[in-house]
Design a protein around this motif. Structure first.
Motif, PDB file in Angstrom:
ATOM      1  N   MET A 216      15.063  74.682 -19.696  1.00 62.84           N
ATOM      2  CA  MET A 216      15.027  73.365 -20.333  1.00 62.84           C
ATOM      3  C   MET A 216      16.009  72.398 -19.676  1.00 62.84           C
ATOM      4  O   MET A 216      15.790  71.189 -19.663  1.00 62.84           O
ATOM      5  N   ARG A 217      17.095  72.928 -19.132  1.00 63.00           N
ATOM      6  CA  ARG A 217      18.107  72.092 -18.486  1.00 63.00           C
ATOM      7  C   ARG A 217      17.889  72.009 -16.968  1.00 63.00           C
ATOM      8  O   ARG A 217      18.797  71.613 -16.238  1.00 63.00           O
ATOM      9  N   SER A 218      16.701  72.348 -16.508  1.00 61.33           N
ATOM     10  CA  SER A 218      16.431  72.355 -15.057  1.00 61.33           C
ATOM     11  C   SER A 218      16.644  70.992 -14.424  1.00 61.33           C
ATOM     12  O   SER A 218      17.214  70.880 -13.333  1.00 61.33           O
ATOM     13  N   ASN A 219      16.192  69.929 -15.098  1.00 60.74           N
ATOM     14  CA  ASN A 219      16.360  68.586 -14.520  1.00 60.74           C
ATOM     15  C   ASN A 219      17.838  68.221 -14.409  1.00 60.74           C
ATOM     16  O   ASN A 219      18.272  67.631 -13.404  1.00 60.74           O
ATOM     17  N   SER A 220      18.620  68.581 -15.426  1.00 59.89           N
ATOM     18  CA  SER A 220      20.066  68.320 -15.359  1.00 59.89           C
ATOM     19  C   SER A 220      20.697  69.111 -14.221  1.00 59.89           C
ATOM     20  O   SER A 220      21.551  68.586 -13.487  1.00 59.89           O
ATOM     21  N   LEU A 221      20.294  70.356 -14.052  1.00 60.49           N
ATOM     22  CA  LEU A 221      20.831  71.174 -12.963  1.00 60.49           C
ATOM     23  C   LEU A 221      20.439  70.596 -11.604  1.00 60.49           C
ATOM     24  O   LEU A 221      21.241  70.611 -10.661  1.00 60.49           O
ATOM     25  N   ASN A 222      19.206  70.083 -11.499  1.00 59.69           N
ATOM     26  CA  ASN A 222      18.776  69.448 -10.242  1.00 59.69           C
ATOM     27  C   ASN A 222      19.689  68.281  -9.882  1.00 59.69           C
ATOM     28  O   ASN A 222      20.088  68.110  -8.720  1.00 59.69           O
ATOM     29  N   LEU A 223      20.045  67.483 -10.887  1.00 53.92           N
ATOM     30  CA  LEU A 223      20.889  66.309 -10.645  1.00 53.92           C
ATOM     31  C   LEU A 223      22.343  66.702 -10.391  1.00 53.92           C
ATOM     32  O   LEU A 223      22.988  66.177  -9.480  1.00 53.92           O
ATOM     33  N   SER A 225      23.451  69.389  -9.142  1.00 54.83           N
ATOM     34  CA  SER A 225      23.595  70.080  -7.860  1.00 54.83           C
ATOM     35  C   SER A 225      23.642  69.103  -6.690  1.00 54.83           C
ATOM     36  O   SER A 225      24.000  69.488  -5.572  1.00 54.83           O
ATOM     37  N   MET A 226      23.269  67.838  -6.909  1.00 53.27           N
ATOM     38  CA  MET A 226      23.335  66.825  -5.844  1.00 53.27           C
ATOM     39  C   MET A 226      24.745  66.245  -5.756  1.00 53.27           C
ATOM     40  O   MET A 226      25.515  66.550  -4.867  1.00 53.27           O
ATOM     41  N   HIS A 227      25.072  65.398  -6.732  1.00 57.98           N
ATOM     42  CA  HIS A 227      26.415  64.816  -6.772  1.00 57.98           C
ATOM     43  C   HIS A 227      26.615  64.259  -8.164  1.00 57.98           C
ATOM     44  O   HIS A 227      25.676  63.852  -8.839  1.00 57.98           O
ATOM     45  N   GLU A 228      27.864  64.207  -8.592  1.00 58.02           N
ATOM     46  CA  GLU A 228      28.175  63.747  -9.936  1.00 58.02           C
ATOM     47  C   GLU A 228      27.708  62.316 -10.154  1.00 58.02           C
ATOM     48  O   GLU A 228      27.189  61.973 -11.219  1.00 58.02           O
ATOM     49  N   THR A 234      21.672  58.388 -13.540  1.00 59.19           N
ATOM     50  CA  THR A 234      20.394  58.641 -14.215  1.00 59.19           C
ATOM     51  C   THR A 234      20.565  58.812 -15.727  1.00 59.19           C
ATOM     52  O   THR A 234      19.596  59.116 -16.428  1.00 59.19           O
ATOM     53  N   GLY A 235      21.791  58.637 -16.217  1.00 57.76           N
ATOM     54  CA  GLY A 235      22.024  58.696 -17.652  1.00 57.76           C
ATOM     55  C   GLY A 235      22.368  60.061 -18.193  1.00 57.76           C
ATOM     56  O   GLY A 235      22.424  60.252 -19.419  1.00 57.76           O
ATOM     57  N   VAL A 236      22.611  61.034 -17.332  1.00 51.28           N
ATOM     58  CA  VAL A 236      22.973  62.374 -17.783  1.00 51.28           C
ATOM     59  C   VAL A 236      24.427  62.380 -18.248  1.00 51.28           C
ATOM     60  O   VAL A 236      25.302  61.828 -17.578  1.00 51.28           O
ATOM     61  N   SER A 237      24.670  62.978 -19.406  1.00 52.02           N
ATOM     62  CA  SER A 237      26.040  63.153 -19.895  1.00 52.02           C
ATOM     63  C   SER A 237      26.662  64.320 -19.133  1.00 52.02           C
ATOM     64  O   SER A 237      26.515  65.486 -19.514  1.00 52.02           O
ATOM     65  N   VAL A 238      27.352  64.002 -18.042  1.00 54.24           N
ATOM     66  CA  VAL A 238      27.813  65.025 -17.113  1.00 54.24           C
ATOM     67  C   VAL A 238      28.743  66.023 -17.776  1.00 54.24           C
ATOM     68  O   VAL A 238      28.576  67.244 -17.640  1.00 54.24           O
ATOM     69  N   SER A 239      29.729  65.525 -18.503  1.00 52.78           N
ATOM     70  CA  SER A 239      30.714  66.428 -19.113  1.00 52.78           C
ATOM     71  C   SER A 239      30.060  67.376 -20.100  1.00 52.78           C
ATOM     72  O   SER A 239      30.316  68.591 -20.092  1.00 52.78           O
ATOM     73  N   HIS A 282      15.103  73.777  -9.608  1.00 51.78           N
ATOM     74  CA  HIS A 282      15.442  74.840 -10.559  1.00 51.78           C
ATOM     75  C   HIS A 282      14.230  75.322 -11.359  1.00 51.78           C
ATOM     76  O   HIS A 282      14.164  76.491 -11.740  1.00 51.78           O
ATOM     77  N   GLN A 283      13.282  74.422 -11.615  1.00 55.04           N
ATOM     78  CA  GLN A 283      12.082  74.857 -12.322  1.00 55.04           C
ATOM     79  C   GLN A 283      11.346  75.943 -11.554  1.00 55.04           C
ATOM     80  O   GLN A 283      10.683  76.802 -12.153  1.00 55.04           O
ATOM     81  N   MET A 284      11.480  75.924 -10.228  1.00 54.36           N
ATOM     82  CA  MET A 284      10.765  76.862  -9.378  1.00 54.36           C
ATOM     83  C   MET A 284      11.582  78.124  -9.102  1.00 54.36           C
ATOM     84  O   MET A 284      11.067  79.240  -9.173  1.00 54.36           O
ATOM     85  N   PHE A 285      12.874  77.954  -8.790  1.00 56.03           N
ATOM     86  CA  PHE A 285      13.598  79.124  -8.294  1.00 56.03           C
ATOM     87  C   PHE A 285      14.306  79.937  -9.385  1.00 56.03           C
ATOM     88  O   PHE A 285      14.624  81.100  -9.162  1.00 56.03           O
ATOM     89  N   ILE A 286      14.533  79.370 -10.575  1.00 55.61           N
ATOM     90  CA  ILE A 286      15.196  80.148 -11.625  1.00 55.61           C
ATOM     91  C   ILE A 286      14.382  81.375 -12.036  1.00 55.61           C
ATOM     92  O   ILE A 286      14.927  82.487 -12.111  1.00 55.61           O
ATOM     93  N   PRO A 287      13.065  81.256 -12.313  1.00 50.04           N
ATOM     94  CA  PRO A 287      12.302  82.469 -12.657  1.00 50.04           C
ATOM     95  C   PRO A 287      12.320  83.515 -11.543  1.00 50.04           C
ATOM     96  O   PRO A 287      12.449  84.721 -11.806  1.00 50.04           O
ATOM     97  N   VAL A 288      12.213  83.056 -10.284  1.00 50.39           N
ATOM     98  CA  VAL A 288      12.245  83.983  -9.148  1.00 50.39           C
ATOM     99  C   VAL A 288      13.623  84.636  -9.040  1.00 50.39           C
ATOM    100  O   VAL A 288      13.743  85.852  -8.812  1.00 50.39           O
ATOM    101  N   SER A 289      14.672  83.843  -9.242  1.00 51.17           N
ATOM    102  CA  SER A 289      16.035  84.365  -9.152  1.00 51.17           C
ATOM    103  C   SER A 289      16.305  85.420 -10.223  1.00 51.17           C
ATOM    104  O   SER A 289      16.896  86.472  -9.941  1.00 51.17           O
ATOM    105  N   VAL A 290      15.849  85.169 -11.443  1.00 50.69           N
ATOM    106  CA  VAL A 290      16.060  86.117 -12.547  1.00 50.69           C
ATOM    107  C   VAL A 290      15.385  87.451 -12.245  1.00 50.69           C
ATOM    108  O   VAL A 290      15.989  88.527 -12.398  1.00 50.69           O
TER     109      VAL A 290
END
Length: 334
Positions: A216-223, A225-228, A234-239, A282-290
Motif C-alpha cells: 500500500m505504501r509502494s508509491n511513497s517508497l518510490n518517491l 527512494s529518489m530524493h527527499e 508531491t505532498g508526501v508527509s516525509v517524516s 516497488h509494486q513490481m519488485f516487493i512481491p518478487v523480493s519477498v
C-alpha cells in the motif's frame, strides 16, 4: 505500467513459487529421521505411522515454515531499508538492527525468568525493543537537517554500531551459564532454533499485516527512494511515512531473527536480485523480493541442516558464503 514487465513479473513469481514448493518437498523428505519420499503423501493426508506423522508435523514442517517466513520478513525489511536510506548496501544485518535485536534477546534469555511456553511469543517483543532502539540511534546519527538522511553515513554508522553491539554481546555472555551461552552462540551463527508451531505463530502475524502495508505504501517508497525533495514536492508527509516504514522494517527484522538467529545478507541480496529482474518500482519488485528471500533462506537451511551431521551447518553461515562475496561486489561497484 508496461504489460510486458507485468507479464514477466507474473512468470517470475510463479517460478519462485514452484522453486519454494520443490525445496519444501526436498526438505520434508530428507533428514536424519526416517521418512522417505514415497511416504510423504500418505503421511501428509494422515495415513502414516505415528513416527512418520511426528517427524513430518512436529520436526520438519514447523522448521520449514519458520525458515520460509523468516526469509520473507528479512527480504521485505531489507527492501524497505534500502529505499528509505537510498543505499543499496542497507540490510537489517549489515547496519546493526539484527545486532540490536540480538542484544535484547541475549539479555532477556540470560537474565530474565522465562516460562518455557511463553518464550516463542516474548522473544519477538524483546527483539523488537532492542532493534527499535538501535534503529533510532543509527537514524539520529545519520540524519542531517541540511541534507536529510545521508545514505553513506547510515551504512558506516550502522556497521560501527553492529560491531560495538557484537562486542557487548560477548561481554554479556562471558558471565552467563554454559547452557544458555550455547544457545546464544548458535543464535549468533544464524541457526534456526524456532522449530515448533508457536514460533510460526510468532512470525506469521507480522507478515500478514506488513506485506500488504508495504504494498500500500509502494508509491511513497518510490518517491522516498529518489530524493527527499521529490517526495515533499508531491505532498508526501516525509517524516510520518519514514517513521511508519522504519518501524515496519524493524518489526519484520526483529520477528525474523527472534526465531531464526542473527542471519545477514538475505535482506541485502533478495531486493537486489528482484530489482535486477523486474526493475525498481516497488509494486513490481516487493512481491518478487519477498518470495526470493523466503526461498534463499529455505534453500540455505535445507543444505546446511543436512550436511555435516548430526548438527549440520547454521543457515546463517551458508547464507554468508553467498552473501559476503555479493556484499563485496556491491561495495566495489558503488
Amino acid at each position: 505500467m508496461n504489460p510486458a514487465l507485468v507479464r514477466k513479473q507474473r512468470i517470475i513469481v510463479i517460478a519462485l513459487f514452484l522453486l519454494i514448493v520443490a525445496t519444501i518437498v526436498v526438505g520434508m523428505g530428507i533428514g536424519q529421521s526416517s521418512l522417505s519420499f514415497n511416504r510423504l503423501l500418505p503421511t501428509l493426508f494422515g495415513h502414516g505411522t505415528f513416527m512418520e506423522h511426528f517427524v513430518l508435523y512436529e520436526l520438519r514442517l514447523p522448521r520449514i515454515v519458520v525458515t520460509l517466513l523468516s526469509g520473507m520478513a528479512l527480504a521485505l525489511s531489507g527492501a524497505i531499508l534500502q529505499s528509505l536510506s537510498r543505499n543499496d548496501l542497507a540490510d537489517p544485518g549489515v547496519i546493526g538492527i539484527n545486532a540490536g535485536a540480538g542484544v535484547g534477546v541475549a539479555v532477556f534469555f540470560l537474565y530474565a525468568p522465562i516460562e518455557p511456553g511463553s518464550l516463542a511469543y516474548l522473544l519477538p517483543v524483546v527483539a523488537f525493543a532492542g532493534a527499535f532502539l538501535t534503529a533510532c540511534l543509527i537514524y539520529v546519527f545519520s540524519y542531517s537537517k541540511a541534507e536529510g538522511l545521508q545514505p553513506t553515513r547510515l551504512v558506516l554508522i550502522g556497521i560501527g554500531v553492529a560491531t560495538s553491539l557484537s562486542g557487548l554481546m560477548f561481554v554479556i555472555m562471558s558471565s552467563a551459564e554454559r547452557e544458555k551461552v550455547d544457545f546464544i552462540s548458535k543464535w549468533l551463527a544464524g541457526s534456526i532454533w524456532g522449530t515448533d508451531w508457536p514460533s510460526v505463530l510468532s512470525v506469521l502475524p507480522w507478515l500478514i499485516v506488513l506485506i500488504p502495508f508495504a504494498l500500500m505504501r509502494s508509491n511513497s517508497l518510490n518517491l522516498l527512494s529518489m530524493h527527499e525533495s521529490v517526495a515533499v514536492s508531491t505532498g508526501v508527509s516525509v517524516s510520518r511515512e519514514r517513521i511508519l516504514l522504519l518501524l515496519s522494517a524493524v518489526a519484520l527484522a526483529a520477528s525474523a531473527v527472534s526465531v531464526s538467529g542473527a542471519i545477514t545478507f538475505v535482506g541485502l541480496m533478495a531486493p537486489h536480485i528482484a530489482k535486477a529482474l523486474v526493475g525498481p518500482r516497488h509494486q513490481m519488485f516487493i512481491p518478487v523480493s519477498v518470495l526470493m528471500g523466503g526461498w534463499l533462506l529455505l534453500l540455505a537451511d535445507t543444505i546446511g541442516h543436512n550436511i555435516a551431521p548430526p548438527d549440520g551447518v547454521a543457515a546463517g553461515i551458508v547464507v554468508a558464503f553467498i552473501g559476503a562475496p555479493y556484499f563485496i561486489y556491491l561495495l566495489l561497484r558503488k
